[in-house]
Design an enzyme around this catalytic site. Structure first.
Site, PDB file in Angstrom:
ATOM      1  CG  HIS A   1      -1.581   1.314   1.486  1.00 10.11           C
ATOM      2  ND1 HIS A   1      -2.635   1.791   0.737  1.00 10.11           N
ATOM      3  CD2 HIS A   1      -1.330   2.277   2.431  1.00 10.11           C
ATOM      4  CE1 HIS A   1      -3.018   2.975   1.187  1.00 10.11           C
ATOM      5  NE2 HIS A   1      -2.237   3.290   2.216  1.00 10.11           N
TER       6      HIS A   1
ATOM      7  CD  GLU B   1      -5.625   0.794   8.600  1.00  9.30           C
ATOM      8  OE1 GLU B   1      -4.939   0.654   9.631  1.00  9.30           O
ATOM      9  OE2 GLU B   1      -5.930   1.915   8.138  1.00  9.30           O
TER      10      GLU B   1
END
Length: 433
Positions: free
Chosen positions: A143, A212
């Site tokens: 990411h 997450e």
């Protein structure tokens, strides 16, 4: 394989006997919030179970343990420590096993089952812990690299410090919400065009998600005391699935020089169920290789220090159209939660019971494994085809996002979070707009 239960646990359930996650519920019988566990499609109210002497078979049961099940959050139970968590989880697995040694406490006790055991559709879920503080890390390498290429010079996608320390920022505990809570599109300042000299004000037009994991803390440290990276796992109560919603257009304008503020503080959704650390131990794997020589306080002896957890994000539009947005994995971290805790406290920062530590966005290297719309849309330059009739660059009003995470291959023994879901509603416009 998880042991067989006398309860019917559907194939593919995240809540097999190998799991036993903890949460907080209200039930048709009581409007007070109580601790509970999930098993299959059922929820066991631990307060009511205790009132029916359900813990009479648990060795070393204490008054403080029984009292913790009657509290509106899990903080007191978490603070009792990992040995207690382990013993309670194993005991409840024994209670629910087909050949339980204690059938009279629940399996064959009609009165107890009527008072304690509910179908999941009968209960309302609540935030599992009072969140003391919330720190969001940036440890998902793929990411960080993808976003760095989009937002900065591609040759300098990762900052010079990236592999030396787990980068993080402090976010808002007050806007951490439980799965199922609606999200209001935020209002704020942004540049309508990159060349504009003055900001505009209005609803966010680049509303995003971030896939997450979160760790909840069960033990604090004193001011000035650093936590040893090789003992940091002793401070973890359990894990939640986490969606850190973000306003990308606000961030672009406000982030210099101090970083995110309104762009990241309006909502963070967590799963209602907390998976205890013990339940995830069989799924430890090695994370992303980091060849940088770390300072001693970050040198963790355990090599398998992250989790092989599948993460699947789906989207449902207001018209009912739906599809899979992305698939990624919890193993795509360059720093572990133990290293995050060690770094968080090395300066002397005290952690508290109920603190939430987020991993950072978990993207993979493969196509379709992005962890946010910013990655998937190449910074908003291209749409993401989700189905034959649905295309998105960023979120629209009415869109529902659901992140589901689970470990295991045997669909009778999965260990998962269930849902981490939120639906986007239009902003609340103040009278002066």
């Amino acid at each position: 394989m998880a042991p067989k239960s006398w309860l019917d646990i559907p194939r593919g359930s995240h809540f097999s006997l190998a799991n036993i996650p903890f949460g907080v519920v209200t039930t048709p019988k009581c409007s007070d919030r109580h601790a509970a566990i999930a098993v299959g499609d059922h929820v066991l109210d631990l307060h009511e179970f205790a009132q029916h002497q359900g813990f009479s078979g648990l060795e070393d049961s204490t008054a403080s343990l029984i009292a913790s099940f009657s509290k509106p959050v899990l903080n007191d139970f978490a603070a009792l420590g990992q040995e207690v968590h382990t013993n309670v989880r194993r005991y409840l697995q024994e209670i629910l096993k087909y050949d339980t040694r204690f059938p009279s406490l629940l399996k064959s006790n009609v009165g107890a089952k009527e008072s304690c055991l509910f179908h999941k559709d009968q209960v309302k879920m609540h935030l599992p812990m009072k969140i003391a503080g919330f720190s969001d890390f940036f440890a998902g390498k793929h990411h960080a690299y993808k976003c760095g290429r989009i937002l900065r010079d591609p040759s300098k996608a990762l900052s010079a410090n990236y592999f030396h320390l787990p980068i993080a920022y402090h976010s808002r505990a007050s806007s951490v919400i439980v799965s199922g809570t609606d999200i209001r599109r935020p209002l704020g300042q942004f540049l309508q065009n990159p060349s504009d000299k003055e900001p505009s004000f209005g609803p966010c037009s680049q509303l995003d998600i971030e896939v997450e994991l979160g760790a909840l803390i069960c033990r604090g440290n004193s001011l000035g005391e650093a936590i040893d990276v090789n003992k940091a796992d002793e401070y973890i109560f359990g894990f939640v699935c986490l969606n850190d919603w973000g306003a990308r257009d606000f961030y672009s304008w406000e982030a210099v020089p101090l970083g995110a503020f309104n762009s990241k503080s309006f909502a963070t959704t967590i799963s209602a169920w907390v998976i205890l650390k013990d339940a995830l131990e069989p799924f430890r794997v090695k994370g992303i290789e980091n060849d940088t020589k770390l300072h001693p306080y970050l040198q963790q002896r355990t090599v398998e220090n992250v989790y092989d957890m599948k993460l699947e994000t789906s989207i449902r539009a207001s018209n009912g159209d739906s599809g899979i947005l992305s698939r990624t994995n919890g193993r795509y971290l360059v720093f572990s939660f133990e290293q995050m805790i060690a770094h968080h406290t090395v300066s002397g920062c005290p952690l508290e019971v109920g603190d939430l530590i987020a991993s950072g966005t978990l993207a993979g290297p493969e196509p379709g494994s992005f962890g946010c719309f910013l990655e998937g849309s190449n910074g908003g330059k291209q749409g993401i085809d989700i189905s034959a009739t649905m295309r998105r660059t960023y979120l629209e009003d009415g869109d529902s996002i659901n992140i589901r995470g689970w470990c295991g291959e045997d669909d009778l023994s999965l260990v998962g979070f269930g849902d981490c879901e939120g639906t986007i509603l239009p902003p609340i416009r103040p009278a002066w707009m």
